[in-house]
Design an enzyme around this catalytic site. Structure first.
Site, PDB file in Angstrom:
ATOM      1  N   SER A 564       0.844  -1.195   0.000  1.00 35.39           N
ATOM      2  CA  SER A 564       0.000   0.000   0.000  1.00 35.39           C
ATOM      3  C   SER A 564       0.876   1.240   0.000  1.00 35.39           C
ATOM      4  CB  SER A 564      -0.892   0.014   1.241  1.00 35.39           C
ATOM      5  OG  SER A 564      -1.543   1.251   1.388  1.00 35.39           O
ATOM      6  N   TYR A 577      -3.144  -0.718  10.346  1.00 32.13           N
ATOM      7  CA  TYR A 577      -3.091  -1.020   8.911  1.00 32.13           C
ATOM      8  C   TYR A 577      -1.768  -0.560   8.302  1.00 32.13           C
ATOM      9  CZ  TYR A 577      -4.299  -0.849   3.932  1.00 32.13           C
ATOM     10  OH  TYR A 577      -4.307  -1.014   2.573  1.00 32.13           O
TER      11      TYR A 577
END
Length: 687
Positions: A564, A577
């Site tokens: 990500s 996350y």
């Protein structure tokens, strides 16, 4: 208002008969055999009636035959070729002559068996490869057995390579034996005929069913001999586990000359054959029917150890047997090759038999590998039938070579379409039932890969696999498996399923994930552990299990992490996350450094703002992020797009594009790379 069916009646009848015969594996094998019908049509040039032959074209399959798969020829012109036939030594020239007999555009390419259908004086002709018929055709005293089984209604024709001369031979048999309804072709199969389509089908069925009854009523009780002590099949779970352990090693051996996809079967037919005393002798004799050995090679590689042998002992012995097989195949080629023979296509086995475990078959794609295995099962059935009433006696090795390295077969191979970029590659994608994972799996399959769709929800994984396979609806394209990536046993089971489905593994995409958007003070220990179990630990477990397979194969491979933008960008309210994405990003670097010596590339993709089609955003992350930014959830995709340099929204397909580029071969020297797919986020530039 529906359009009336303009298909000529003979063609409709031919297709119906072909589908009925092709649907039953007792009657013929996949893509084997051919059927024909004769009739009349109006010549659009002269306006007069012309006699035509419709016959299954080269490479088609009876069970799925369509009108487009038929070659259409003028019957008078094909039969006139008798006057220019140069003799058996030059009969291959007649295939090109068929092009001058086509009616209109002619439909599909005429096959080598066209002469059989045109020259035999019957309106409908079937040529099939039933196991029972080939068993008689490959028995040492097949001619006598044919007479015993059928009387004078079926006539024995000695082995002759398919071609124009065989068509002349069968035509002569038909003319000289008006009571006959067909033939047994030595070393090959059967031919039947009839005045109507129904008669031809009935005669084909009668020949096959009569042969089956004859074999059943006259067979010795143990055609393959007694059971070899210690060679009995392993219990099913133990058998499958051993197959999964052996598959990567075997695929590496079978891919020495060219990458192969594999298929595994532990059917009762195979296991019983390998448990019997005569299996080494019979396997060494090889297959006989041309359709068989074109797909299986002339003989298999047979492991000569019992299933109780250690894996280390088996691996060492397989390496020895493989080298011996390659030397033997090269010697076979050199014994029979002439100056005009095509180059040797490869010396690796297409069939590997492992007593107590099963059969591994190989080909250029999953369908070819599966069909090769099906053909060897046909060959085992043939051996059983022949040994039960006589002795299995296949055609001479020199004739096998003439078929395998036939110039016409070489031309057929040359006509095949160019392989797609990921052909022969086997991909496992986690979290692939939806969103980014599904887009990746779909793209990889479209580019030729065999895809294993892994997801926590088995039903969704299987549904996605069916959707990816599309109209083919085939497990040769994609299969769905259950995978809780946080559970090491579940991960190993998923990788084993992938290996058993397609023979091995080449490309792994760590995509499974979830996201919990909370600020530090609201993030619980459970939130933290869940994120890390699924993505950090999950990626580690999947990569570890996959690397065992990749290293055992010795074929290199790719591992791709879907990380990500957050792995390098400090954003608000997503501590768990972002931390776990940074973990995944560093796993890429660590594994790239460790696995490079095995030819395994490890790279990452850093997406951002993938809202539409994303499982994570649909699961609540979107609402949480929208609340963080103070916007409506439906505006989130556009919000992310407007903060990028390119002002473009990122979709799952864009991430899939990056995975394809990293794995398709053009970046063969790139490892340890992270590719941003974020439309340009300057704060996330790698530096």
């Amino acid at each position: 208002m529906s359009t009336p069916d303009q298909t000529p009646a003979p063609v409709r009848e031919l297709l119906e008969r072909s589908h009925a015969l092709g649907a039953d594996p007792r009657f013929t094998n996949y893509a084997g055999g051919n059927t024909s019908a004769q009739g009349t049509a109006t010549d659009p040039v002269t306006g007069t009636a012309v006699d035509l032959l419709w016959v299954k074209g080269s490479g088609g399959d009876l069970g799925t035959l369509t009108a487009d798969g038929l070659a259409v020829l003028r019957l008078d012109r094909v039969r006139a070729l008798r006057t220019v036939y140069p003799g058996v030594e030059r009969e291959d020239e007649m295939v090109a002559a068929f092009d001058h007999c086509l009616f209109g555009k002619g439909g599909a390419a005429p096959s080598i068996d066209t002469a059989m259908h045109a020259l035999v004086d019957a309106a409908h002709v079937d040529h099939l490869h039933p196991d029972a018929g080939i068993a008689l055709a490959c028995a040492a005293d097949g001619e006598k057995l044919t007479e015993q089984a059928f009387g004078d209604k079926v006539v024995w024709v000695p082995w002759r390579r398919p071609g124009f001369q065989l068509g002349l031979d069968i035509a002569a048999v038909k003319a000289q034996n008006p009571q006959a309804v067909g033939t047994v072709l030595g070393g090959h199969g059967i031919t039947a005929w009839g005045d109507t389509s129904a008669d031809a089908e009935a005669n084909s069925r009668w020949i096959i069913e009569t042969a089956e009854r004859f074999l059943a009523e006259n067979s010795a009780p143990e055609p393959f001999g007694p059971v070899l002590p210690g060679y009995e099949p392993l219990p099913v779970e133990q058998r499958r586990a051993r197959a999964a352990a052996l598959a990567p090693v075997l695929r590496g051996l079978a891919s020495r000359d060219a990458p192969q996809v594999g298929h595994f079967t532990d059917s009762g037919v195979v296991l019983d054959f390998l448990a019997r005393a005569e299996h080494p002798r019979l396997a060494a004799l090889g297959t006989s029917c041309p359709d068989h050995f074109l797909r299986t090679k002339v003989k298999p590689l047979v492991l000569d150890l019992p299933p109780t042998a250690s894996l280390e002992e088996v691996h060492a012995r397989l390496a020895e047997l493989h080298e011996a097989y390659r030397a033997d195949y090269r010697a076979y080629y050199e014994r029979h090759a002439t100056q005009d023979s095509p180059a040797m296509r490869g010396a690796d086995p297409a069939i590997v038999l492992v007593p107590g475990v099963g059969m591994f078959s190989y080909g250029r794609n999953a369908q070819t590998a599966r069909v090769a295995g099906e053909f060897y099962v046909n060959a085992v059935n043939v051996m059983r039938g022949a040994e039960g009433v006589s002795t299995y006696s296949p055609i001479e090795e020199s004739e096998k070579f003439r078929i395998e390295y036939w110039a016409l077969e070489e031309a057929k191979l040359a006509r095949m379409p160019k392989p797609r970029p990921l052909a022969t590659r086997i991909a496992l994608v986690t979290g692939a039932a939806s969103g980014i994972g599904k887009a990746i799996a779909t793209r990889l399959a479209a580019e030729g890969a065999c895809v294993v769709v892994a997801d926590l929800d088995l039903e969704k994984a299987q549904a996605a696999a069916r959707e990816i396979a599309g109209d083919l609806g085939s497990s040769d394209v994609a299969v769905g498996v259950a995978a809780d990536v946080s559970d090491p046993d579940a991960v190993r089971a998923a990788v084993d399923e992938a290996v058993l489905a397609f023979g091995g593994l080449d490309l792994v995409v760590n995509n499974a994930g979830l996201s919990i958007s909370k600020p530090l003070m609201e993030t619980t220990e459970r939130d933290w552990d869940l994120q890390h179990d699924v993505m950090a630990k999950g990626s580690f477990l999947v990569s570890q299990a996959a690397a065992r397979v990749l290293i055992a194969q010795g074929l290199g491979g790719d591992i791709v992490y879907i990380a990500s933008k957050n792995s390098v960008f400090a954003g608000p309210n997503n501590i768990a996350y972002s931390a776990v994405k940074a973990d995944q990003a560093h796993q890429v670097r660590l594994l790239a450094a460790e696995l490079g010596e095995h030819g395994i590339k490890v790279n990452g993709v850093n997406p951002d703002g993938v809202v539409r089609g994303s499982g994570i955003f649909a699961g609540g992350w979107g609402a949480q992020r929208a609340a963080t930014y103070g916007i409506a959830e439906e505006d989130l995709g556009n919000f992310y797009a407007q903060r990028t340099l390119l002002k473009r929204e990122v979709l799952p397909e864009h991430v899939a594009n990056a995975v394809f580029v990293l794995t398709a071969g053009e970046l063969s020297h790139t490892t340890g790379l992270h590719v941003p797919v974020d439309a340009g986020v300057a704060a996330a530039f790698l530096r």
